[in-house]
Motif scaffolding. Structure first.
Motif, mmCIF file in Angstrom:
data_model
loop_
_atom_site.group_PDB
_atom_site.id
_atom_site.type_symbol
_atom_site.label_atom_id
_atom_site.label_comp_id
_atom_site.label_asym_id
_atom_site.label_seq_id
_atom_site.Cartn_x
_atom_site.Cartn_y
_atom_site.Cartn_z
ATOM 1 N N TRP A 1 0.840 -1.196 0.000
ATOM 2 C CA TRP A 1 0.000 0.000 0.000
ATOM 3 C C TRP A 1 0.876 1.247 0.000
ATOM 4 O O TRP A 1 1.857 1.342 0.740
ATOM 5 C CB TRP A 1 -0.906 0.025 1.229
ATOM 6 C CG TRP A 1 -1.743 -1.208 1.379
ATOM 7 C CD1 TRP A 1 -2.321 -1.936 0.383
ATOM 8 C CD2 TRP A 1 -2.059 -1.881 2.604
ATOM 9 N NE1 TRP A 1 -2.997 -3.010 0.897
ATOM 10 C CE2 TRP A 1 -2.863 -3.010 2.267
ATOM 11 C CE3 TRP A 1 -1.767 -1.644 3.942
ATOM 12 C CZ2 TRP A 1 -3.360 -3.888 3.229
ATOM 13 C CZ3 TRP A 1 -2.266 -2.511 4.893
ATOM 14 C CH2 TRP A 1 -3.052 -3.614 4.536
ATOM 15 N N GLN B 1 -4.058 5.239 -0.757
ATOM 16 C CA GLN B 1 -4.546 4.009 -0.147
ATOM 17 C C GLN B 1 -3.903 3.790 1.216
ATOM 18 O O GLN B 1 -4.576 3.439 2.187
ATOM 19 C CB GLN B 1 -4.280 2.806 -1.044
ATOM 20 C CG GLN B 1 -4.854 1.507 -0.479
ATOM 21 C CD GLN B 1 -4.560 0.294 -1.318
ATOM 22 O OE1 GLN B 1 -3.541 0.250 -2.012
ATOM 23 N NE2 GLN B 1 -5.435 -0.709 -1.274
ATOM 24 N N ALA B 2 -2.593 3.994 1.304
ATOM 25 C CA ALA B 2 -1.898 3.826 2.581
ATOM 26 C C ALA B 2 -2.388 4.844 3.603
ATOM 27 O O ALA B 2 -2.570 4.522 4.783
ATOM 28 C CB ALA B 2 -0.389 3.952 2.378
#
Length: 313
Positions: free
Chosen positions: A17, A21-22
């Motif tokens: 990720w 997204q992370a």
């Protein structure tokens, strides 16, 4: 970049990720542990199909589950990130967000996350350790912090800020968020306020602006919160004192009876109209004598746009 994450999202690279997204996964793990697809779509400004693929990816990695919560209706499926290695990478291995919870607690977590993602630029203190460290850095003693003691075979454990609601702090102000999951009365809100009263008063002495935001889904919940926290922001008068014995309990009993249609309880007060009149009188007394009166500088309310259709079954 989300400043209050302090770069922790970079620790998620081993899971594959990165980027938004992370950031999203770190935000969820630190603030709630759970989310809906609508919330992720709002954060990413993404198409539902993109979010669907993202959720399926988390399920395929076996770091999350997604299901319709039996105690909630009108919300769709709730995704919960449960994998301990993910939380360990973020430095929050023992946070309780990764565990399942009651519908009430899940709703409180979702509401908290909803407010945070709309105000992600604020200097949030996501974990218990960060909250405690931040207030101790101001010279405040732990005895001023809200705490709950858990007793077990291995001894007693003290948990600070046990309700795990959002707190933001900067050199000018301290912001406390209260998320109402759909209570029938203001009892929980008043109890939360009493637990924070000493801290708020100590912060005010340090010339910090103390602000409270009530987050809820319905106008009824927001109006009830407005009456309570609005009183906390009003200056305390010389005759103000804690509500008289039994006033909060009696008020809560009437409010529950009205919401639930408990005719036997309403009859004790002479019927519905008499009970309504009595509740208005008690509410006025509680506001005049509110325990937290004068302890904050600003009160506000915020209504979710993504969770307001949810109801308890």
């Amino acid at each position: 970049m989300i400043a209050h994450l302090k770069g922790r999202e970079k620790a998620l690279r081993p899971f594959g990720w990165a980027g938004k997204q992370a950031e999203w996964i770190a935000l969820v793990c630190l603030h709630s542990g759970v989310f809906t697809r609508a919330q992720w779509a709002r954060f990413n400004d993404a198409h539902p199909e993109q979010i669907r693929r993202g959720v399926l990816g988390l399920l395929a990695q076996r770091v999350a589950s997604e299901e319709t919560e039996p105690g909630l209706a009108g919300i769709g499926r709730v995704c919960r990130i449960f994998a301990r290695p993910v939380y360990r990478a973020l430095g929050a291995e023992h946070i309780r967000h990764r565990r399942g919870a009651s519908p009430e607690v899940l709703m409180r977590r979702l509401l908290s996350l909803d407010y945070v993602i709309e105000h992600a630029d604020l200097p949030w203190l996501p974990t218990e350790q960060e909250k405690v460290a931040a207030f101790e850095a101001l010279g405040l003693d732990r005895s001023l912090l809200p705490v709950r003691v858990y007793r077990g075979a291995a001894g007693h454990t003290r948990r600070y800020f046990p309700v795990k609601l959002p707190v933001a702090l900067d050199p000018a102000r301290a912001l406390f968020v209260y998320a109402d999951p759909g209570h029938n009365t203001a009892t929980a809100l008043r109890s939360w306020g009493r637990a924070h009263r000493g801290l708020w008063q100590a912060l005010a002495k340090l010339d910090l602006s103390v602000e409270v935001v009530a987050v809820a889904r319905t106008s009824r919940e927001l109006e009830r919160a407005r009456r309570v926290i609005g009183g906390w922001a009003e200056p305390a008068g010389p005759g103000d004192r804690d509500p008289g014995p039994g006033i909060p309990e009696e008020l809560a009993r009437i409010e529950r009876a009205i919401v639930e249609g408990a005719v036997d309880v309403l009859d004790e007060f002479g019927g519905l109209q008499a009970a309504l009149k009595r509740s208005i009188e008690l509410e006025a007394q509680a506001r005049r004598q509110e325990a937290g009166r004068g302890s904050i500088h600003r009160a506000a309310e915020w209504r979710t746009a993504r969770l307001n259709g949810v109801r308890f079954r």
